[in-house]
Design a protein around this motif. Structure first.
Motif, short mmCIF file in Angstrom:
data_model
loop_
_atom_site.label_atom_id
_atom_site.label_comp_id
_atom_site.label_asym_id
_atom_site.label_seq_id
_atom_site.Cartn_x
_atom_site.Cartn_y
_atom_site.Cartn_z
N UNK A 128 0.87 -1.17 0.00
CA UNK A 128 0.00 0.00 0.00
C UNK A 128 0.90 1.21 0.00
N UNK A 129 1.29 1.64 1.19
CA UNK A 129 2.32 2.66 1.31
C UNK A 129 3.69 2.04 1.58
N UNK A 130 3.73 0.75 1.91
CA UNK A 130 5.00 0.04 2.13
C UNK A 130 4.83 -1.40 1.65
N UNK A 131 5.94 -2.07 1.48
CA UNK A 131 5.94 -3.45 0.98
C UNK A 131 6.10 -4.41 2.15
N UNK A 132 5.27 -5.48 2.18
CA UNK A 132 5.32 -6.47 3.26
C UNK A 132 5.28 -7.86 2.65
N UNK A 133 6.20 -8.71 3.07
CA UNK A 133 6.23 -10.10 2.61
C UNK A 133 5.35 -10.95 3.52
N UNK A 134 4.40 -11.69 2.94
CA UNK A 134 3.47 -12.51 3.72
C UNK A 134 3.55 -13.98 3.32
N UNK A 135 4.66 -14.39 2.71
CA UNK A 135 4.78 -15.78 2.26
C UNK A 135 4.65 -16.75 3.42
N UNK A 136 5.34 -16.48 4.52
CA UNK A 136 5.28 -17.40 5.67
C UNK A 136 3.91 -17.37 6.34
N UNK A 137 3.25 -16.23 6.31
CA UNK A 137 1.91 -16.16 6.92
C UNK A 137 0.93 -17.08 6.21
N UNK A 138 1.05 -17.20 4.90
CA UNK A 138 0.12 -18.01 4.13
C UNK A 138 0.46 -19.50 4.16
N UNK A 139 1.55 -19.87 4.86
CA UNK A 139 1.89 -21.29 4.94
C UNK A 139 0.96 -22.05 5.88
N UNK A 140 0.21 -21.35 6.72
CA UNK A 140 -0.74 -22.03 7.60
C UNK A 140 -1.80 -22.74 6.77
N UNK A 141 -2.05 -23.99 7.10
CA UNK A 141 -3.05 -24.75 6.34
C UNK A 141 -4.45 -24.19 6.55
N UNK A 142 -4.73 -23.74 7.76
CA UNK A 142 -6.04 -23.17 8.07
C UNK A 142 -6.10 -21.73 7.55
N UNK A 143 -7.12 -21.44 6.75
CA UNK A 143 -7.24 -20.11 6.14
C UNK A 143 -7.44 -19.03 7.18
N UNK A 144 -8.30 -19.25 8.15
CA UNK A 144 -8.56 -18.23 9.16
C UNK A 144 -7.31 -17.89 9.96
N UNK A 145 -6.53 -18.89 10.31
CA UNK A 145 -5.29 -18.65 11.03
C UNK A 145 -4.30 -17.88 10.16
N UNK A 146 -4.26 -18.21 8.87
CA UNK A 146 -3.38 -17.49 7.95
C UNK A 146 -3.78 -16.02 7.83
N UNK A 147 -5.08 -15.76 7.75
CA UNK A 147 -5.54 -14.37 7.64
C UNK A 147 -5.25 -13.59 8.92
N UNK A 148 -5.39 -14.23 10.07
CA UNK A 148 -5.05 -13.55 11.33
C UNK A 148 -3.57 -13.21 11.39
N UNK A 149 -2.74 -14.10 10.92
CA UNK A 149 -1.30 -13.83 10.90
C UNK A 149 -0.96 -12.69 9.94
N UNK A 150 -1.66 -12.66 8.80
CA UNK A 150 -1.45 -11.57 7.84
C UNK A 150 -1.87 -10.24 8.45
N UNK A 151 -3.01 -10.20 9.15
CA UNK A 151 -3.48 -8.95 9.75
C UNK A 151 -2.52 -8.44 10.82
N UNK A 152 -1.85 -9.37 11.51
CA UNK A 152 -0.86 -8.94 12.53
C UNK A 152 0.42 -8.44 11.88
N UNK A 153 0.74 -8.92 10.70
CA UNK A 153 2.00 -8.56 10.05
C UNK A 153 1.89 -7.27 9.26
N UNK A 154 0.78 -7.05 8.58
CA UNK A 154 0.61 -5.90 7.70
C UNK A 154 0.06 -4.73 8.51
N UNK A 155 0.66 -3.55 8.34
CA UNK A 155 0.27 -2.39 9.12
C UNK A 155 -0.34 -1.28 8.27
N UNK A 156 -0.39 -1.43 6.97
CA UNK A 156 -0.89 -0.34 6.11
C UNK A 156 -2.14 -0.77 5.34
#
Length: 405
Positions: A250-278
């Motif tokens: 958005x205003x900055x670049x964030x790598x979320x490759x490891x966040x999406x490695x979770x098999x459970x989609x909801x857990x992966x999305x929660x990890x992405x929301x904690x990692x991304x700040x913009x």
């Protein structure tokens, strides 16, 4: 095949087998393939296609006609033959003449046989109310209009998509039936069986390996209504292919490759929301691409990587910087694909400053607004050439959603 007609055909074959008519799976497949060559609204052709493919003995014709008429009165009742059906005195069965009937979109009317009694009501082969399928509607419906229940259905459909990117040729060689390089060592070793005569030449060909895939997804405010479904898409893509690198910007670049490695989609999305700040902020595509080219380009763009940028092109940053970074990115990767959700809107023109600066360096400009566009993208990636061709000059040609390339 529309709705549950395929399911009814399989049940019809089982009913015939229960009535004593020998039916094999190959005959069922032949009947289904025959229906691809005839209009389903033609009742006479439907009957003769079934009779020609499912009946092999003359003595089974009367049994077939009676089971056919009984079964297709209501396909949902097929399975157990009523007592006395086959013991009824045989008689000729006349077919109803074809009468035009308005066909429903996506669900063509099924054939309707009729008994010899002209006053009898027509026999409906398939209950259209029971053959409705919402999959076709979901394929064409834009992502931003989905309800919560439809989102759950599309998640399952996305998980079934298979992403097969065209493989690349490596410099390593392997034995092959025919190739560009003569395998002299194996040829000489094989010639020893024939007293040194070169009876057969053996060859080597290049090994083929899958290409890495790099995805950069826009999560700015203008992409907020698409962000949820696109994250579902990225999660399904990460678990379908091995070499996938995923970034959001958005205003900055964030790598979320490891966040999406979770098999459970909801857990992966929660990890992405904690990692991304913009989330849902502004958009600075040029600055984010500059960070990607400087910090991540050499790490993830090797081995003929395919890069996909998902964005609507709205940019509040430096347009000249965006053009320079797009040019650098295109020269570093094998293929640069831009996915724009607005491209699925009829009459859309890429007139924003960001899109105008990026278009000269885009190899493929495709929509990503519904499930059908994702299927189109999967087919496009599978057809990519194995070798790098000459770079196209000028603007990328948009491919409208739902039309072949």
């Amino acid at each position: 095949m529309a709705g549950y007609l395929l399911h009814h055909i399989i049940r019809f074959g089982r009913t015939l087998r229960a009535a004593g008519v020998p039916i094999t799976p190959g005959q069922i497949v032949a009947f289904i393939r025959a229906l691809e060559w005839i209009p389903l609204e033609d009742r006479e052709l439907f009957y003769h296609a079934a009779r020609c493919t499912l009946v092999c003995r003359r003595e089974d014709l009367e049994t077939f006609d009676r089971v056919f008429e009984w079964f297709w009165r209501n396909p949902l009742m097929g399975g157990q033959l009523p007592p006395g059906l086959l013991s009824t005195a045989p008689g000729p069965i006349r077919r109803q003449e074809n009468r035009p009937r308005p066909a429903e979109v996506g669900h063509p009317p099924a054939p309707e046989p009729r008994s010899e009694n002209p006053e009898a009501p027509p026999v409906i082969l398939a209950d259209r109310a029971m053959t409705y399928s919402p999959i076709e509607i979901l394929r064409r419906k834009p992502f931003e209009r989905f309800s919560e229940e439809e989102i759950q259905r599309v998640r399952r459909l996305m998980a079934r998509l298979r992403w097969q990117i065209s493989e690349r040729e490596t410099r390593r060689l392997r034995p092959g039936p025919r190739g560009e390089h003569l395998d002299l060592r194996r040829t000489l070793r094989r010639s020893m069986r024939h007293y040194g005569e070169w009876v057969r030449l053996l060859w080597r060909t290049h090994k083929r390996k899958p290409r890495p895939l790099v995805v950069l997804c826009d999560i700015s405010g203008s992409m907020e209504r698409y962000a949820r479904m696109l994250l579902h898409f990225l999660h399904a893509l990460s678990h379908t292919r091995r070499h996938v690198e995923t970034f959001v910007f958005g205003t900055r670049l964030t790598r979320i490759t490891r966040c999406l490695h979770h098999r459970d989609l909801d857990e992966a999305l929660r990890e992405v929301s904690r990692t991304v700040v913009d989330w849902s902020g502004g958009t600075r595509i040029g600055e984010c691409l500059h960070v990607f080219n400087r910090d991540w380009g050499r790490r993830v763009l090797g081995r003929g990587a395919v890069v996909m940028i998902i964005s609507d092109g709205w940019d509040r940053g430096d347009v000249e910087l965006l053009g320079r970074e797009m040019e650098r990115l295109q020269k570093s990767c094998y293929r640069l694909i831009w996915l724009n959700p607005l491209l699925g809107i009829p009459g859309y023109q890429p007139l924003t400053r960001g899109m105008q600066a990026a278009l000269p360096y885009i190899d493929d400009f495709l929509p990503v607004h519904n499930l059908a566009s994702l299927e189109q993208l999967a087919a496009h990636l599978e057809r990519l050439p194995s070798r790098r061709s000459a770079r196209r000059s000028g603007l990328a040609r948009p491919v409208p959603s739902g039309e072949p390339e």
